[in-house]
Design an enzyme around this catalytic site. Structure first.
Site, PDB file in Angstrom:
ATOM      1  N   LYS A 130       0.849  -1.200   0.000  1.00  0.00           N
ATOM      2  CA  LYS A 130       0.000   0.000   0.000  1.00  0.00           C
ATOM      3  C   LYS A 130       0.881   1.245   0.000  1.00  0.00           C
ATOM      4  O   LYS A 130       1.931   1.267   0.640  1.00  0.00           O
ATOM      5  CB  LYS A 130      -0.878  -0.046   1.254  1.00  0.00           C
ATOM      6  CG  LYS A 130      -1.940   1.047   1.350  1.00  0.00           C
ATOM      7  CD  LYS A 130      -2.780   0.846   2.626  1.00  0.00           C
ATOM      8  CE  LYS A 130      -3.890   1.872   2.762  1.00  0.00           C
ATOM      9  NZ  LYS A 130      -4.712   1.635   3.969  1.00  0.00           N
ATOM     10  N   SER A 177      -9.361   1.300   2.894  1.00  0.00           N
ATOM     11  CA  SER A 177      -8.518   2.139   2.065  1.00  0.00           C
ATOM     12  C   SER A 177      -7.386   1.373   1.393  1.00  0.00           C
ATOM     13  O   SER A 177      -6.635   1.955   0.608  1.00  0.00           O
ATOM     14  CB  SER A 177      -7.922   3.274   2.908  1.00  0.00           C
ATOM     15  OG  SER A 177      -7.110   2.732   3.937  1.00  0.00           O
ATOM     16  N   SER A 204      -9.555  -0.977   7.052  1.00  0.00           N
ATOM     17  CA  SER A 204      -8.983  -0.722   5.724  1.00  0.00           C
ATOM     18  C   SER A 204      -8.271  -1.909   5.089  1.00  0.00           C
ATOM     19  O   SER A 204      -8.049  -1.918   3.876  1.00  0.00           O
ATOM     20  CB  SER A 204      -8.030   0.479   5.774  1.00  0.00           C
ATOM     21  OG  SER A 204      -8.777   1.675   5.806  1.00  0.00           O
TER      22      SER A 204
END
Lengths: 439, 439
Positions: free
Chosen positions: A64, A139, A163
């Site tokens: 990420k 996310s 997330s």
């Protein structure tokens, strides 16, 4: 690779080819094929000379874009984010890299991790591999999309209110948020430091478990982890005791509920499944929100004062709202948090894990702002964190495992939450359950 | 009593007589001679029948008026305080009472413990037994005055920024604040829950140590104590290592400094004394203040909204000011606190205790609003907490021992601060020091 059927280079090239073919997912922020191939080549050299660094040597892992990585900038998918120093790995990336893992790409995410749809990002929304008209959730949506599309077997995300688990559930993969303080956050751009955890995503539960020793553990650079023991897999719990959480605040769509119940039926032969409730969930949710907003605003205060222009309007409005919270409101939230942890402890006294769906709905369509379920009308954003925030407020280890598909072919996830600190027990309880649900 | 020379009743009657003779101290809020005599009689009966409850059976102990006691109301010396249920003891009082201690009286305190002079109280200021024109310091001033005047051998206080140690230092007695979480606060009206600790005062170090087993320990009713072990005295540390703290923010009057240095000379034959500094003390002090004000305001919010009339103007203004703190300011304070704890840990790595004077000045005169020392002009209030807040912000066990008198005959105290959680070690280090300083 171990059987000699395929080299790290061949697997990396397949991943690079798949990634190039699936740009429609919009899952990748940074990827340099040359950097990937250099790592694959080094792994193959080690394998040939019998110097493998670990059993995950040569495995591609996506990261990420809020984890520092020495090969790529770190943007948090925000135009307001300074591009953090390349040349430095976050502790977790460094640990995986030292085990020989190939750091494959930086992945798309919700701007600053401040949202759960992956709809707000400097490079645009991420699309769900099961149906590109649907969102991945976020996310850590880019990481989930790469794993779900079979491009890489595993990925790193971060999780403040779900997330990691949200896109894992929405994309039909395995997602794990460790207990608060079991894995290092050093070098991971924070959203809310008392709620944040790094997390792992993978194609199978076994793959997740293979990665855990290179993910969990103490790190002097993250004070919250100094008591974290190394991960040591334990004996499978053959008759796990589960508490299926229901009640006000835990509504879900009929389809999700039916899929979860079907999965629970698959385990009834060997698991004990009781139901449990948590009163006053609304006030605990408000506490989670207050803590999240206050801490996020605190972290961004300086940038927001100096140059707010790079933030998207929605993220900026969240940060501005955080300024309005008073110290006494935050203290009330912190007290409610303590109370909530006690209630959760009580539920886990006679259980190995708590059970919820990962999401109350399947992945919403892109641009769909509202979800309806359980006689409620809820923003898509709130529907994503609907169950997941519980695990962050109480610092629990949480696992999302796939448990079926909707009529439309979209994945449904089951979430298991264990006792804070005992991540091993959660996996020991999950193994048998996963075997029955996903044979 | 053990030698049979005197009965609990005789000692109680002496205490009652002394208390009646010394009303000038204004140290007592509630005292019923009949209730005292009933307890003394019961103790004497136990002694005669060989059924003593402990070695402190029959000892008179005074209690600050913010501890619940079943015999008396609890007012916190405020007209705004509801009179809390009689018939219920705070956990610490219950523990001492179960050991046979005689709960002697409720003592004068600074209103709601929100101040360190004992000048603001519903029954008026407390006076120092060494010179009644001087204050006792506070907020546990009544307890200290009763012990210093020889009326009772020991007393309970509470300590959020020095409220046990300040009057102990100013009145020339021994005062002890345990590590945060070692002694129960259940039934003690809070000032600031993340800083508050109950504390003990006594005439000698040995008396303090006799009381510790009935004071320290886990209490289910105070979640912060659940890991507190019972107190077990250890071997005296014959060559204690001390760090004498100096530097900006730690100024003190020349007389206090000379008295402390003289005391340190008494121990140099066997103790190792190094000096240490803590940078940025000003920002840590601001953090302590922010946490204190926010938590105090939070606790009083409802009463303040419903009926603020009972608060004194000064206390009310503190509470109103607390409303203006923002969540992000509080978070900054909480972060500074973590940083401060790390700095203190570092100092204690190679030391058994940190050393400071308890106060930078001797007890101010009643009505004297300002103190001058170290080229500074400081309010009397701030001069009282000058050194003591450090122990609360870091949750350290702290001990104030007498170490001499000023030219004017007012006491000077030495403060020893140990590693958080290891209260035993602090006493093991203090025994030999006290013997040399107070032979």
């Amino acid at each position: 690779m171990a059987a000699g059927d395929v080299s790290a280079m061949e697997l990396a090239n397949v991943a690079l080819k798949l990634a190039a073919d699936q740009t429609v997912l919009n899952a990748i922020v940074s990827l340099d094929p040359e950097i990937v191939r250099q790592q694959a080549e080094a792994s193959d050299v080690r394998r040939k000379s019998g110097n493998l660094l670990s059993e995950i040597d040569g495995v591609c892992i996506a990261v990420k874009d809020n984890f520092w990585t020495k090969d790529y900038p770190t943007t948090a998918c925000s135009n307001a984010a300074p591009v953090y120093p390349e040349n430095v790995d976050s502790s977790v990336v460094e640990k995986l890299r030292s085990a020989g893992a190939i750091i494959f790409a930086k992945t798309n995410m919700h701007e600053w991790a401040y949202g759960a749809t992956n709809g707000t990002s400097s490079i645009g929304p991420t699309r769900n591999p099961h149906n590109v008209e649907h969102i991945t959730g976020g996310s850590s949506g880019g990481s989930a999309a790469l794993v779900a599309a079979g491009i890489v077997p595993a990925a790193l995300g971060s999780d403040t209110g779900g997330s990691v688990r949200i896109p894992s559930g929405a994309c039909g993969i395995y997602g794990f948020k460790p207990s608060y303080g079991r894995a290092s956050r050093h070098g991971v751009l924070p959203l809310s430091w008392s709620l944040d955890a790094p997390g792992l995503m993978a194609t199978t539960l076994h793959d997740l478990e293979l990665l855990l020793p290179y993910f969990i553990g103490a790190d002097q650079a993250d004070g919250t982890t100094i008591h974290s023991k190394p991960y040591t897999a334990g004996k499978t719990i053959e008759h796990p005791k589960l508490v299926n959480l229901v009640g006000a605040g835990l509504e879900r769509s009929e389809e999700v509920n039916a899929t979860l119940n079907h999965a629970l039926q698959q385990v009834q032969a060997f698991a004990e499944v009781n139901t449990g409730e948590i009163p006053d969930l609304g006030s605990y949710f408000a506490a989670w929100e207050a803590i999240l907003h206050a801490e996020a605003t605190s972290f961004h205060a300086e940038q927001l004062a100096n140059d707010p222009s790079g933030y998207s309007a929605i993220t900026r409005s969240h940060l501005e709202a955080g300024k309005l919270l008073s110290a006494t409101e935050l203290l009330k939230a912190q007290q409610l948090r303590t109370e909530f942890c006690r209630a959760i402890d009580e539920l886990l006294k006679n259980a190995d894990a708590l059970v919820l769906p990962t999401l109350p709905v399947t992945a919403p369509k892109l641009g769909e702002d509202w979800q309806e379920f359980g006689n409620l009308r809820v923003t898509s954003q709130d529907s994503m964190t609907w169950f997941c925030w519980l695990g962050n407020l109480a610092g629990l280890p949480c696992l999302s495992i796939p448990c079926g598909l909707s009529h439309a072919g979209l994945p449904v996830g089951m979430m298991l939450m264990g006792r804070a600190g005992d991540d091993e027990k959660l996996f020991n309880a999950a193994r048998q359950l996963d075997l029955a649900i996903n044979p």
